[in-house]
Write an enzyme that holds these catalytic residues in place. Sequence first.
Site, PDB file in Angstrom:
ATOM      1  N   THR A  35      -1.845 -14.293   0.019  1.00  0.00           N
ATOM      2  CA  THR A  35      -2.457 -13.077  -0.528  1.00  0.00           C
ATOM      3  C   THR A  35      -2.393 -13.045  -2.052  1.00  0.00           C
ATOM      4  O   THR A  35      -3.037 -12.199  -2.667  1.00  0.00           O
ATOM      5  CB  THR A  35      -1.774 -11.803   0.028  1.00  0.00           C
ATOM      6  N   ALA A  70       6.043 -11.380   1.200  1.00  0.00           N
ATOM      7  CA  ALA A  70       6.097 -10.638   2.466  1.00  0.00           C
ATOM      8  C   ALA A  70       4.698 -10.208   2.867  1.00  0.00           C
ATOM      9  O   ALA A  70       3.774 -10.186   2.048  1.00  0.00           O
ATOM     10  CB  ALA A  70       6.969  -9.385   2.310  1.00  0.00           C
ATOM     11  N   TYR A 136       6.289  -3.017   9.862  1.00  0.00           N
ATOM     12  CA  TYR A 136       6.506  -3.388   8.453  1.00  0.00           C
ATOM     13  C   TYR A 136       7.860  -2.844   7.980  1.00  0.00           C
ATOM     14  O   TYR A 136       8.726  -3.593   7.523  1.00  0.00           O
ATOM     15  CB  TYR A 136       5.357  -2.845   7.591  1.00  0.00           C
ATOM     16  N   ASN A 165       4.820   3.985  -3.411  1.00  0.00           N
ATOM     17  CA  ASN A 165       3.487   3.736  -3.966  1.00  0.00           C
ATOM     18  C   ASN A 165       3.581   3.205  -5.381  1.00  0.00           C
ATOM     19  O   ASN A 165       3.939   3.930  -6.298  1.00  0.00           O
ATOM     20  CB  ASN A 165       2.689   5.037  -3.953  1.00  0.00           C
ATOM     21  N   HIS A 182      -5.130   0.773  -0.586  1.00  0.00           N
ATOM     22  CA  HIS A 182      -4.433   1.755  -1.418  1.00  0.00           C
ATOM     23  C   HIS A 182      -5.383   2.694  -2.146  1.00  0.00           C
ATOM     24  O   HIS A 182      -6.506   2.327  -2.489  1.00  0.00           O
ATOM     25  CB  HIS A 182      -3.523   1.044  -2.419  1.00  0.00           C
ATOM     26  N   ARG A 274      -5.269   9.723   8.430  1.00  0.00           N
ATOM     27  CA  ARG A 274      -5.003   8.331   8.788  1.00  0.00           C
ATOM     28  C   ARG A 274      -3.736   8.327   9.645  1.00  0.00           C
ATOM     29  O   ARG A 274      -2.715   8.890   9.232  1.00  0.00           O
ATOM     30  CB  ARG A 274      -4.797   7.512   7.502  1.00  0.00           C
ATOM     31  N   ASP A 277       0.432   8.772   8.614  1.00  0.00           N
ATOM     32  CA  ASP A 277       0.681   9.228   7.243  1.00  0.00           C
ATOM     33  C   ASP A 277       1.519  10.505   7.238  1.00  0.00           C
ATOM     34  O   ASP A 277       1.038  11.563   7.653  1.00  0.00           O
ATOM     35  CB  ASP A 277      -0.654   9.568   6.543  1.00  0.00           C
TER      36      ASP A 277
HETATM   37  N1  UDP Z   1      -5.677   7.640   0.998  1.00  0.00           N
HETATM   38  C1  UDP Z   1      -6.924   8.246   1.042  1.00  0.00           C
HETATM   39  N2  UDP Z   1      -8.036   7.444   0.915  1.00  0.00           N
HETATM   40  C2  UDP Z   1      -7.966   6.088   0.731  1.00  0.00           C
HETATM   41  C3  UDP Z   1      -6.676   5.488   0.682  1.00  0.00           C
HETATM   42  C4  UDP Z   1      -5.555   6.293   0.823  1.00  0.00           C
HETATM   43  O1  UDP Z   1      -7.025   9.468   1.192  1.00  0.00           O
HETATM   44  O2  UDP Z   1      -9.005   5.425   0.629  1.00  0.00           O
HETATM   45  C5  UDP Z   1      -4.460   8.481   1.083  1.00  0.00           C
HETATM   46  C6  UDP Z   1      -3.510   8.094   2.212  1.00  0.00           C
HETATM   47  O3  UDP Z   1      -3.814   8.751   3.399  1.00  0.00           O
HETATM   48  C7  UDP Z   1      -2.155   8.535   1.617  1.00  0.00           C
HETATM   49  C8  UDP Z   1      -2.337   8.352   0.111  1.00  0.00           C
HETATM   50  O4  UDP Z   1      -3.751   8.304  -0.113  1.00  0.00           O
HETATM   51  O5  UDP Z   1      -1.942   9.896   1.873  1.00  0.00           O
HETATM   52  C9  UDP Z   1      -1.735   7.075  -0.413  1.00  0.00           C
HETATM   53  O6  UDP Z   1      -2.153   5.999   0.423  1.00  0.00           O
HETATM   54  P1  UDP Z   1      -1.912   4.490   0.053  1.00  0.00           P
HETATM   55  O7  UDP Z   1      -2.562   3.649   1.109  1.00  0.00           O
HETATM   56  O8  UDP Z   1      -2.313   4.246  -1.365  1.00  0.00           O
HETATM   57  O9  UDP Z   1      -0.344   4.303   0.098  1.00  0.00           O
HETATM   58  P2  UDP Z   1       0.734   4.671   1.251  1.00  0.00           P
HETATM   59  O10 UDP Z   1       1.214   6.056   0.929  1.00  0.00           O
HETATM   60  O11 UDP Z   1       0.068   4.560   2.573  1.00  0.00           O
HETATM   61  O12 UDP Z   1       1.793   3.643   1.034  1.00  0.00           O
END
Ligand code: UDP
Length: 315
Positions: A35, A70, A136, A165, A182, A274, A277
């Site tokens: 990656t 990882a 994970y 994050n 992300h 999602r 979350d």
């Molecule tokens: N999120 C979103 N739209 C996107 C990607 C992420 O609304 O296209 C939201 C996601 O549901 C979370 C937050 O943004 O509440 C951060 O998500 P990310 O995947 O960046 O990091 P995570 O918190 O999952 O590690």
Amino acid sequence: MRVLVTGGAGYIGSVVAAQLVDVGHEVTVLDDLSTGHEDAVPEGARFVRGDIREPGAALDGVEAVLHFAARSLVGESVEQPGRYWAHNLGGTLALLDAMRAKDVRRIVFSSTAATYGEPERSPIVEDAPTRPTNPYGASKLAVDTALTAFAGMYGLGAVSLRYFNVAGAYGRFRERHAVETHLIPNVLKVALGERPSVSVFGTDYPTPDGTCVRDYIHVADLARAHLLALEACAPGSHQIFNLGNGTGFSVKEVIEVCREVTGHEIPAIVGDRRPGDPAVLVASSDKIQRELGWKPEHTAMRGIVGDAWAALSGK
Ligand code: UDP
């Protein structure tokens, strides 16, 4: 110090490798490029393309390992758990064996706040219960458990850093994932014209504006914590520190800052939640501030997004 950075061609690993080179460490990057990107290996670091399970000569003369290599996608870990256990736990155990064989006695491990799972209290402190909700987080927690045992049994000096994050960029070193999940990079791709809109995953959470709140830490601050952790490795001890910005930002707030920084309208479409979350994830970094003297310097979302945008757009 002579150090090995596994996963040093990836986002966080490359920034840590760059900072290590900057302060005069002798850095080897070990990365299989599954990656990562070879051109993300910083100037001044030696690059070895290879698997952490067989580090071979990459470990020769090394005094410490900073371990980032990882699999790190939560959704993929749910679909392919075996892959996560094999790479994240199996790979790290093989690396630890190779380190023992070559008498390498220090490790800084890139753990995750996903080891805690759904928090009972916010911000999350290090002695919060660890109940990961996906393979994970579970595979990273298993590595932390192994590190405690290796420290106790073999005198390894280990530090695990747990964060959620990570965002921003350090000069040219930025987030570049083939599959981008992300929030910030996805929003900025809209401003770049690579996507028509961004989806907001749920607006019915129990938060001030209904969208999820996350703790976005600037990658440069995060990397600096790894350098402090390297110095703090003490034989026979495994220390765990959380890292965070100290403030939470909602999805809507992040998108608004991206609009201000880029000057692009960035259409946002409200979608379903999602799966998996939690509403709010914010880590307490009081312990690392107290014990290692770390302090985040880039806490404003505008600066975090500004650096990510500058690296992405070349502006
Ligand atoms: N999120 C979103 N739209 C996107 C990607 C992420 O609304 O296209 C939201 C996601 O549901 C979370 C937050 O943004 O509440 C951060 O998500 P990310 O995947 O960046 O990091 P995570 O918190 O999952 O590690």
